[in-house]
Every structure is written in C-alpha cells, then in structure tokens.
Design a protein around this motif. Structure first.
Motif, short mmCIF file in Angstrom:
data_model
loop_
_atom_site.label_atom_id
_atom_site.label_comp_id
_atom_site.label_asym_id
_atom_site.label_seq_id
_atom_site.Cartn_x
_atom_site.Cartn_y
_atom_site.Cartn_z
N ALA A 139 0.74 -1.34 0.13
CA ALA A 139 -0.05 0.03 0.06
C ALA A 139 0.76 1.28 0.07
O ALA A 139 0.64 2.17 -0.72
CB ALA A 139 -0.90 -0.07 1.28
N GLY A 140 1.73 1.27 0.70
CA GLY A 140 2.84 2.47 0.62
C GLY A 140 3.37 2.59 -0.69
O GLY A 140 3.64 3.73 -0.82
N GLU A 158 1.52 6.59 -6.75
CA GLU A 158 -0.05 7.75 -7.12
C GLU A 158 0.79 9.19 -7.02
O GLU A 158 0.53 9.70 -7.83
CB GLU A 158 -0.81 7.18 -6.21
CG GLU A 158 -2.16 8.11 -6.52
CD GLU A 158 -2.71 8.10 -7.90
OE1 GLU A 158 -3.19 9.05 -8.31
OE2 GLU A 158 -2.73 6.80 -8.25
N LEU A 159 1.22 9.56 -6.00
CA LEU A 159 2.01 10.99 -5.88
C LEU A 159 2.70 11.16 -6.87
O LEU A 159 2.60 12.38 -7.71
CB LEU A 159 2.85 10.96 -4.55
CG LEU A 159 1.84 10.99 -3.17
CD1 LEU A 159 2.90 11.31 -2.04
CD2 LEU A 159 0.93 12.20 -3.27
N LEU A 160 3.79 10.17 -7.38
CA LEU A 160 4.35 10.28 -8.56
C LEU A 160 3.72 10.55 -10.04
O LEU A 160 4.27 11.11 -10.74
CB LEU A 160 5.51 9.54 -8.79
CG LEU A 160 6.78 9.53 -7.42
CD1 LEU A 160 7.72 8.21 -7.71
CD2 LEU A 160 7.53 10.74 -7.52
N LEU A 211 3.66 13.65 -12.64
CA LEU A 211 3.85 13.56 -14.24
C LEU A 211 2.58 13.81 -14.84
O LEU A 211 2.86 14.55 -16.02
CB LEU A 211 4.11 11.84 -14.35
CG LEU A 211 5.44 11.23 -14.28
CD1 LEU A 211 5.19 9.78 -14.46
CD2 LEU A 211 6.23 12.04 -15.10
N ARG A 212 1.39 13.89 -14.48
CA ARG A 212 0.33 14.34 -15.08
C ARG A 212 0.33 15.92 -15.13
O ARG A 212 0.14 16.29 -16.12
CB ARG A 212 -1.09 13.99 -14.52
CG ARG A 212 -1.37 12.40 -14.80
CD ARG A 212 -2.97 12.15 -14.43
NE ARG A 212 -2.84 11.95 -12.89
CZ ARG A 212 -2.51 10.65 -12.49
NH1 ARG A 212 -2.27 9.86 -12.99
NH2 ARG A 212 -2.66 10.42 -11.25
N ALA A 213 0.70 16.31 -14.08
CA ALA A 213 0.84 18.00 -13.93
C ALA A 213 1.93 18.38 -14.82
O ALA A 213 1.70 19.53 -15.68
CB ALA A 213 1.41 18.46 -12.69
N GLU A 251 12.46 4.92 -7.97
CA GLU A 251 11.29 4.42 -7.07
C GLU A 251 11.07 2.84 -7.32
O GLU A 251 10.91 2.07 -6.10
CB GLU A 251 10.24 5.22 -6.70
CG GLU A 251 10.32 6.42 -5.90
CD GLU A 251 10.58 6.27 -4.57
OE1 GLU A 251 10.13 5.28 -3.86
OE2 GLU A 251 11.47 7.19 -3.82
N ILE A 252 10.63 2.66 -8.40
CA ILE A 252 10.22 1.32 -8.84
C ILE A 252 11.30 0.26 -8.77
O ILE A 252 11.10 -0.76 -8.26
CB ILE A 252 9.74 1.30 -10.55
CG1 ILE A 252 8.50 2.31 -10.42
CG2 ILE A 252 9.63 -0.06 -10.88
CD1 ILE A 252 7.97 2.32 -11.51
#
Length: 117
Positions: free
Chosen positions: A45-46, A52-54, A58-60, A100-101
């Motif tokens: 989950a973490g 999700e934050l990253l 990327l979307r922004a 991160e991945i």
C-alpha cells in the motif's frame, strides 16, 4: 482461477508471509506470480501511494508541456527558461519514478526472502 496444492505447513508459512506483507493470501500469491512472470512488481500500500503521488506529478508536468506546445503552435513566443524548466521537471520526475520502482522491487524481494528492507 488457478488451483495449487500446499501442505498445511506450506500454507501456514504462506499466510504468515502474506500477513507480514500486509496482503491477503490471494493477493500475495497473485503478486508473486505476476512479478515472477515479469508482468508487474510486488507492491504494498505504501508503494502504491508513492507511485500515485509521482503519477500525479507526471500528469501535472504533462499538462504544462501540452500548454507550452499549444502556445508554440498558436505562434506565441515563450521564454526559453519556461520550456527548459518544464522539460527539466519532467526529467526529474521520470528518473524519480524509475528509481522508486527499482527500490520497491528490491525491497519487496528482500521482504519475501525474510531479509527485511
């Protein structure tokens, strides 16, 4: 649906490992199988929250780059710093995602082997 046979001791060990990973037994087995097949990494989950934050970042950045391209296509001149800044932001976030991945994959493998993070 897949069926597997385990001894009671194997099943108990599997349930304990799943609990330690914060997953149901089914989700734990599914994650192991998919990671083993190279389909996707084993994430808790973490890990998913960080991704999700990253992804939001990327979307922004993608939105900013799209606005720059639209402005250029409309014939407006933009400051070189604005373009370079957006490209640099995209690079930083993309390399952070890759890092991160890689770290999440390393940690999950260590957790499954019982070596912690």
């Amino acid at each position: 649906m897949a069926h597997i046979r385990l001894s009671q001791a194997e099943f108990d060990a599997l349930k304990a490992a799943a609990g330690a990973a914060g997953l149901t037994t089914s989700a734990f087995i599914r994650s192991l199988c998919l990671e083993g097949a190279g389909v996707r990494p084993f994430l808790g989950a973490g890990d998913r929250a960080v991704l999700e934050l990253l992804a939001n970042g990327l979307r922004a950045i993608g939105s900013n780059l799209n606005q720059i391209v639209r402005a250029i296509n409309a014939g407006r001149l933009l400051a070189a710093g604005e373009i370079a800044g957006s490209i640099n932001d995209a690079y930083v976030v993309a390399t952070t995602v890759a890092s991160e991945i890689a770290e999440m994959t390393r940690q999950s493998a260590a957790t499954r082997r019982g070596k912690g993070s």
